[in-house]
Design a protein around this motif. Sequence first.
Motif, short mmCIF file in Angstrom:
data_model
loop_
_atom_site.label_atom_id
_atom_site.label_comp_id
_atom_site.label_asym_id
_atom_site.label_seq_id
_atom_site.Cartn_x
_atom_site.Cartn_y
_atom_site.Cartn_z
N HIS A 152 4.37 -7.31 -24.62
CA HIS A 152 4.97 -8.66 -24.67
C HIS A 152 4.50 -9.67 -23.62
O HIS A 152 5.30 -10.19 -22.83
N PRO A 153 3.21 -10.06 -23.67
CA PRO A 153 2.79 -11.15 -22.79
C PRO A 153 3.50 -12.46 -23.10
O PRO A 153 3.69 -13.28 -22.21
N ALA A 154 3.93 -12.63 -24.36
CA ALA A 154 4.63 -13.87 -24.72
C ALA A 154 5.98 -13.97 -24.00
O ALA A 154 6.39 -15.05 -23.58
N ARG A 155 6.66 -12.85 -23.84
CA ARG A 155 7.96 -12.87 -23.15
C ARG A 155 7.79 -13.30 -21.70
O ARG A 155 8.66 -13.94 -21.13
N TYR A 156 6.66 -12.94 -21.11
CA TYR A 156 6.38 -13.34 -19.74
C TYR A 156 5.79 -14.76 -19.66
O TYR A 156 5.49 -15.24 -18.59
N LYS A 157 5.58 -15.36 -20.84
CA LYS A 157 5.03 -16.72 -20.93
C LYS A 157 3.67 -16.83 -20.23
O LYS A 157 3.37 -17.81 -19.55
N LEU A 158 2.84 -15.80 -20.44
CA LEU A 158 1.52 -15.78 -19.83
C LEU A 158 0.54 -16.65 -20.60
O LEU A 158 0.59 -16.70 -21.84
N THR A 159 -0.35 -17.30 -19.89
CA THR A 159 -1.48 -17.96 -20.53
C THR A 159 -2.51 -16.88 -20.86
O THR A 159 -2.39 -15.73 -20.40
N VAL A 160 -3.53 -17.23 -21.61
CA VAL A 160 -4.60 -16.27 -21.88
C VAL A 160 -5.26 -15.87 -20.57
O VAL A 160 -5.52 -14.69 -20.33
N GLU A 161 -5.50 -16.83 -19.69
CA GLU A 161 -6.12 -16.52 -18.40
C GLU A 161 -5.26 -15.57 -17.57
O GLU A 161 -5.77 -14.64 -16.95
N GLU A 162 -3.95 -15.79 -17.55
CA GLU A 162 -3.05 -14.90 -16.81
C GLU A 162 -3.02 -13.50 -17.45
O GLU A 162 -2.95 -12.49 -16.74
N THR A 163 -3.09 -13.46 -18.77
CA THR A 163 -3.14 -12.17 -19.46
C THR A 163 -4.40 -11.42 -19.08
O THR A 163 -4.35 -10.22 -18.78
#
Length: 187
Positions: free
Chosen positions: A95-106
């Motif tokens: 769940h990268p979306a739950r952490y509100k990550l950008t693609v770069e942060e991912t």
Amino acid sequence: MPLLRGNLHAHTTFSDGVRSPHALLAEYEARGYDFLAITDHEDHENLVREDYRRAIAALSGRLLVLEGLELDYTPLSQHVGRVVGEREVLHVLNHPARYKLTVEETLERIRIIRAAGWPLDAVEVTDTGFYRPLYDTDEIPLVKIATDDAHRPPHFGRAWIEVEARRDRDAIIRAIRAGDFHRVIAE
């Protein structure tokens, strides 16, 4: 070879789900699933109750059950799913979306987690079954899976994968790693 319908991220009453392992298995059998990875959370020390593995191993039915865990990569508070076959293991950036990550942060999290020795094979492009297209990009060098991260009934059956593989835990994991699957998001 028939397509096998499955979910790689589901929780029971061993962590924060509302169904017992047996009840969750019945829920997914009724929905026509072929396999289910039960990935309950470990505690803050990445330990799970001793009876968890015995309870998962004791499950029987038509559905093929894959034992799993949702680990916490503590330095980032990032959940990583670990799905176990007989010999194969699949690791999923959850769940990268739950952490509100950008693609770069991912990408940075992937780099940090791998540098710490945690392998990563896949990334979720859904959040509790809802499609998050931001993470469905070739920039993220992992296979993109859909899960429903099942905790309670509204989540059950929202998203899944259909794998082209033999009905075997290791064959399923190898097919996912190879990208031999389709993602399905319920409307």
